[in-house]
Write a protein that holds these residues in place. Structure first.
Motif, short mmCIF file in Angstrom:
data_model
loop_
_atom_site.label_atom_id
_atom_site.label_comp_id
_atom_site.label_asym_id
_atom_site.label_seq_id
_atom_site.Cartn_x
_atom_site.Cartn_y
_atom_site.Cartn_z
N TRP A 12 0.83 -1.21 0.00
CA TRP A 12 0.00 0.00 0.00
C TRP A 12 0.87 1.26 0.00
CZ3 TRP A 12 -0.41 3.73 3.92
CH2 TRP A 12 -1.43 4.69 3.73
N SER A 13 1.91 1.25 0.82
CA SER A 13 2.81 2.40 0.89
C SER A 13 3.53 2.61 -0.44
CB SER A 13 3.83 2.18 2.01
OG SER A 13 4.78 3.22 2.04
N THR A 14 3.96 1.52 -1.07
CA THR A 14 4.64 1.62 -2.36
C THR A 14 3.71 2.19 -3.42
OG1 THR A 14 6.06 -0.27 -1.83
CG2 THR A 14 5.84 0.30 -4.16
N ARG A 27 3.22 5.93 -2.83
CA ARG A 27 4.36 6.71 -3.29
C ARG A 27 4.37 6.82 -4.81
NH1 ARG A 27 7.14 3.57 0.49
NH2 ARG A 27 8.14 2.36 -1.18
#
Length: 441
Positions: free
Chosen positions: A427-429, A432
């Motif tokens: 999710w973070s990737t 970003r």
């Protein structure tokens, strides 16, 4: 195949450089050694139990700058050029990435020890080219059953074979892998142990995948990690599209189009029953079923379900000592060993074959120095083994970094952490990536 029996020649191996070298094992390290010795005028014979040099599997091989430099010294320039014409340039493709078991990207992989001038080559291609360089020094279908040193100060090293034949040399080198018979003779016990992982490998043409899956994997290598310590490496190989040398006329690559040479990994403690006894289609089906049971999505499994069944085989990861003091723990003499026979290396760092090649070049260099400088055989072997101890344990430590991480994820706590943390990282990737896209506009 009948092994020719050679007559031992009176010699004192403690006082002279070798006139004849016998190599047990015709894998990458043994063939590289035979090629280098033959090129430099040594009388050499390399014995291998296989009847066909193409009878080999495993991943593609990454050759870093050190391995390429060693090969340049071992091979005739024209043959080395054919090798480069058959290899893929790592620097020309996108960076390696890693995914979670549902196929979601987690970021780029920073591969330690992978220099930008590294190249990838099919293992079969490399072995065939080395067998060509070894020429008539290669004896196929020759299974070694024992080694010893003939008694007396002038006694030569001797190998005996399953057909009753023998071969003598001033120096005998074991290049016979993790279960080395030669090393068992020297130490009395194996110098490697199971690393805790079972691997299954195969080859899948990129064209066999659906367009969406081919686009997700891309022209790059990747590592996919899942619960229960499961993992899947997909190595991208394309010696046509990403050629090191623009020399199609010299290309000898077995792989002729974009191909994923993949390797699935399971902890031995939780690997599916019967995995080690299967091959081909049944083995591929068992592997896919086990990954599905661990929760893997269908997308990442496509490289397995679309594979060529004839290429699928299993193997056990072995690892040698992690400390130099425990490597080659025998006095230097007329019998030695190199490569996985001494420092068995899991394939997780892509360094095992390259290190065996560097070993081979180092031994040839020391023997040449002994021949030109009047040094003794034992001095040359001692210098070679000293360098090998440090070189081998460094690559073992590097390869075990990934193995240890996979095994840590196989525990109940590790598996739970994988299920919790990797989706958050995905999710973070993705977040970003979207933010970067907005900034780009």
């Amino acid at each position: 195949m009948t092994t020719t029996t050679t007559t031992p020649r009176p010699a004192d191996p403690t006082a002279n450089p070798p006139h004849r070298v016998v190599v047990v094992g015709g894998g990458i390290g043994g063939l590289a050694l035979a090629a280098g010795l033959r090129r430099n005028g040594f009388d050499v014979a390399v014995h291998d139990r296989d009847t066909d040099p193409a009878a080999t599997g495993g991943y593609h091989i990454t050759l870093d700058t050190a391995a390429q430099r060693a090969l340049r010294g071992l091979l005739d320039p024209a043959l080395f050029a054919r090798l480069l014409a058959s290899a893929s340039a790592v620097r020309r493709r996108p960076p390696d990435v890693w995914f979670d078991w549902r196929g979601r990207p987690l970021g780029e992989i920073q591969v330690k020890g992978l220099d930008p001038d590294s190249v990838d080559v099919d293992r079969i291609t490399l072995r065939l080219l080395l067998a060509e360089a070894a020429g008539d020094s290669l004896v196929l279908g020759s299974t070694c059953t024992g080694v010893e040193r003939d008694p007396g100060p002038g006694g030569q090293a001797r190998a005996t074979f399953a057909d009753g034949g023998t071969d003598h040399g001033d120096l005998l080198v074991g290049a016979d892998g993790p279960h080395s018979l030669v090393v068992r003779h020297l130490v009395g016990s194996p110098t490697s142990r199971p690393a805790g992982l079972v691997g299954i490998s195969g080859r899948t043409p990129a064209a066999a995948l659906d367009p969406a899956e081919a686009a997700r994997l891309g022209p790059r290598s990747s590592l996919t990690v899942g619960p229960r310590g499961t993992a899947l490496y997909s190595g991208y190989l394309d010696p046509d599209g990403y050629a090191v040398l623009d020399a199609a006329h010299a290309r000898a690559a077995v792989t002729t189009g974009p191909t994923y040479i993949w390797g699935a990994m399971f902890p031995e403690a939780t690997a599916p029953d019967g995995l080690r006894g299967q091959r081909g289609g049944p083995l591929a089906a068992t592997t896919v079923a086990a990954l599905r049971a661990a929760g893997w999505a269908e997308g990442p499994l496509q490289v397995l379900t679309r594979t060529d069944p004839a290429t699928v085989a299993s193997y056990r990861f072995h690892v040698g000592p992690r400390h130099a003091r425990d490597t080659a723990p025998w006095p230097a003499g007329s019998i030695t060993a190199l490569g996985d026979a001494v420092h068995a290396t899991p394939p997780t760092a892509g360094k095992g074959a390259g290190t065996a090649i560097v070993d081979a070049h180092a031994l040839v260099t020391e023997l040449l120095s002994a021949r030109s400088g009047g040094q003794t055989l034992h001095t040359a072997v001692s210098a070679f083994e000293t360098g090998m101890r440090h070189r081998g344990t460094a690559v073992v430590a590097l390869s075990m970094t990934t193995v240890d991480r996979i095994l840590a994820g196989s525990t109940p706590a590790g598996s739970a952490l994988t299920r919790l943390s990797l989706p958050l990282l995905a999710w973070s990737t993705a977040l970003r990536g979207r933010a970067g896209g907005h900034r780009g506009r």
